[in-house]
Design a protein around this motif. Structure first.
Motif, short mmCIF file in Angstrom:
data_model
loop_
_atom_site.label_atom_id
_atom_site.label_comp_id
_atom_site.label_asym_id
_atom_site.label_seq_id
_atom_site.Cartn_x
_atom_site.Cartn_y
_atom_site.Cartn_z
N UNK A 273 -46.75 41.39 -6.98
CA UNK A 273 -47.59 41.97 -8.03
C UNK A 273 -47.98 43.40 -7.67
N UNK A 274 -48.26 43.64 -6.40
CA UNK A 274 -48.66 44.98 -5.97
C UNK A 274 -47.50 45.96 -6.02
N UNK A 275 -46.29 45.49 -5.72
CA UNK A 275 -45.12 46.38 -5.88
C UNK A 275 -44.96 46.79 -7.34
N UNK A 276 -45.20 45.85 -8.23
CA UNK A 276 -45.12 46.19 -9.66
C UNK A 276 -46.22 47.19 -10.03
N UNK A 277 -47.37 47.05 -9.41
CA UNK A 277 -48.46 47.98 -9.67
C UNK A 277 -48.10 49.37 -9.16
N UNK A 278 -47.48 49.43 -7.97
CA UNK A 278 -47.03 50.71 -7.43
C UNK A 278 -46.02 51.35 -8.38
N UNK A 279 -45.18 50.53 -8.99
CA UNK A 279 -44.22 51.04 -9.97
C UNK A 279 -44.96 51.63 -11.17
N UNK A 280 -45.99 50.94 -11.64
CA UNK A 280 -46.80 51.46 -12.75
C UNK A 280 -47.45 52.80 -12.39
N UNK A 281 -47.76 52.97 -11.11
CA UNK A 281 -48.37 54.21 -10.65
C UNK A 281 -47.34 55.34 -10.49
N UNK A 282 -46.06 55.04 -10.71
CA UNK A 282 -45.03 56.06 -10.67
C UNK A 282 -44.14 56.05 -9.45
N UNK A 283 -44.30 55.06 -8.56
CA UNK A 283 -43.47 54.99 -7.36
C UNK A 283 -42.17 54.24 -7.69
N UNK A 284 -41.15 54.98 -8.10
CA UNK A 284 -39.90 54.36 -8.57
C UNK A 284 -39.21 53.50 -7.51
N UNK A 285 -39.27 53.85 -6.20
CA UNK A 285 -38.64 52.97 -5.20
C UNK A 285 -39.23 51.57 -5.15
N UNK A 286 -40.38 51.35 -5.78
CA UNK A 286 -40.92 49.99 -5.83
C UNK A 286 -39.95 49.06 -6.53
N UNK A 287 -39.14 49.59 -7.45
CA UNK A 287 -38.14 48.76 -8.10
C UNK A 287 -37.10 48.25 -7.10
#
Length: 501
Positions: A273-287
């Motif tokens: 869930x937190x990786x998805x949140x990091x993605x929402x914050x703009x951190x594309x490598x979270x994908x």
């Protein structure tokens, strides 16, 4: 006697150990049984670009970073009913700015020197602009208390030195003082950087007993802070994949804690869930992390197509590890390949090629291998050599071994046994099994340099320990040829004497 060895059509580049070790040991093809290096073990979720939990900051803080932190806490996003002040700048002169605002040259902002009367009063026409015109007047009026609050906050920020003092103390290893100054900065102005560092201090037990629940409280202060989906979102730059902001750093650190279970029960679902949140914050490598989670079943059932979907998005954003992993998936080179991902050599080559152009060594080697063997593309050994060399000079052991075989055989490049031996030796030192055996053969025959039976025996022994079949077959023959002195020297190489203190 020498004998040419053909490259395998199913394996990576076959190493050329072509000389007989004795009349009973004919030259045998060395199977270079390497595939491109496997994807990072998803079960361990080696976080590609995620924050590591260490006792040292990943980067030093300079004065400009502290100025940026002050800018952030004074931004209009912290206003409840008006735009408050313009951003803080160390170059601002208090007297000049006050004069400009009092004179009417600055319409919206006001000075902390005169919060109740610094801004020009807009005319009626200015407050009701014609269609299409821009009005500097805030849509919601600023009250006197709003102005006084903003002025006080701005004054404190201009004079505050707590954040710089905290980082100075941290860098000096004075964690008790650092903690006190970070807490001061948080209480004064709510610096997210201070909350992040307090989370790290409590997590690692620096300047305070280790306390994971307390660390999580501080990290949540950062993760849950007011967030503007446009202004606060990271603009990811694939040329700087490790560049993150404080909010993303806190999110990734929290995910790592949840995944590792440091001081608490592991919670892979929360990490995802937190990786998805990091993605929402703009951190594309979270994908990429999300894709790995789907590949290995971390916090979610294994799902190949969903892994590809996430990795494709990361690759489209320019994250080269995602490109490389997609190449491996379409090439069916991933251990425990998940169902639902078809073999597609054309796509594999395209992703390897894109990652290679971005400088990824694993992809460079894998793409070279496909060109060398003609996988999904016509054979092009002359192009493969260029890519092998590119990866070899940067220390990729598989590429060093492959390139050495070209110099050994004289294919594409002029034959040069001395260069081949140097490359085999470099790869052998990197624990590449084929290179170990190839080097042993050249040492035993004196090719490309002096003959050295003891060193040949030692390298052959190491190759056997790595599971190399040809090395296991050759070792007894080599042993029979060693003199007692050579055997003793070989044993000393394999089991060096401990250094005297």
């Amino acid at each position: 006697m020498t004998q040419a060895v053909r490259r395998s059509s199913t394996l990576s580049r076959t190493a050329f150990a072509v000389l007989a070790l004795s009349s009973t040991l004919a030259a045998a093809p060395l199977q270079a049984q390497q595939t491109p290096a496997p994807a990072p073990a998803p079960a361990e979720m080696q976080s590609l670009g995620a924050v590591e939990v260490t006792g040292q900051r990943r980067r030093s803080i300079d004065p400009s970073a502290v100025i940026a932190a002050k800018n952030k806490v004074l931004s209009s996003q912290f206003a409840s009913s008006c735009g408050f002040m313009g951003g803080y700048s160390a170059a601002d002169d208090d007297v000049t700015l006050a004069y400009l605002r009092d004179f009417g040259s600055i319409d919206e902002d006001f000075s902390d020197l005169s919060p109740d009367g610094g801004a020009a009063t807009p005319s009626a026409s200015a407050s009701s602009p014609a269609a299409g015109e821009f009005s500097p007047t805030p849509s919601v009026a600023c009250s006197g208390s709003d102005r006084r609050f903003a002025a006080g906050r701005n004054w404190i920020a201009r004079k505050d030195k707590s954040l710089m003092q905290a980082f100075d103390a941290y860098e000096a290893g004075n964690y008790v003082e650092a903690r006190a100054r970070f807490e001061e900065g948080w209480k004064k102005l709510g610096y997210e950087e201070a909350a992040l560092m307090l989370g790290r201090l409590h997590l690692l037990g620096l300047g305070t007993p280790a306390n994971t629940p307390k660390a999580i409280e501080w990290l949540n202060e950062v993760i849950g802070a007011r967030y503007h989906p446009v202004n606060d979102r990271l603009r990811y730059d694939p040329r700087k994949p490790d560049q993150i902001n404080t909010r993303i750093e806190a999110t990734l650190l929290m995910a790592r804690v949840q995944l590792s279970g440091q001081g608490m029960k592991r919670n892979p679902q929360e990490a995802l869930r937190l990786w998805r949140k990091a993605l929402d914050f703009g951190f594309e490598p979270a994908n990429t992390l999300i894709g790995q989670a789907y590949l290995s079943g971390v916090g979610t059932p294994v799902d190949g197509p969903k892994a590809v979907e996430a990795l494709t998005a990361a690759a489209a954003a320019g994250h080269t590890p995602a490109m490389t992993l997609l190449g491996q998936l379409y090439h069916h080179r991933v251990p425990k390949q998940p169902a639902g991902i078809p073999l597609d050599l054309e796509k594999a080559g395209a992703y390897y090629g894109a990652a290679a152009r971005a400088g990824n060594l694993e992809a460079t080697y894998a793409f070279a291998r496909m060109l060398d063997l003609g996988e999904g593309t016509p054979k092009a050994p002359e192009k493969a050599v260029v890519l092998y060399k590119e990866a070899a000079v940067k220390g990729h052991v598989e590429a060093q071994n492959a390139l050495a075989t070209f110099f050994y055989s004289g294919e594409v490049v002029p034959q040069n046994h001395a260069t081949a031996r140097q490359l085999f030796q470099a790869a052998a030192r990197g624990r590449q099994p084929d290179a170990m055996f190839n080097l042993a053969v050249m040492l035993a025959q004196g090719q490309g340099g002096d003959k050295d039976m003891a060193a040949a025996y030692a390298w052959c022994t190491l190759a056997k320990a790595q599971g190399h079949e040809q090395a296991a077959a050759a070792l007894p023959v080599l042993a029979a040829k060693l003199s007692p002195e050579e055997k003793a020297r070989a044993d000393a190489m394999l089991k060096p004497s401990p250094k005297k203190s």
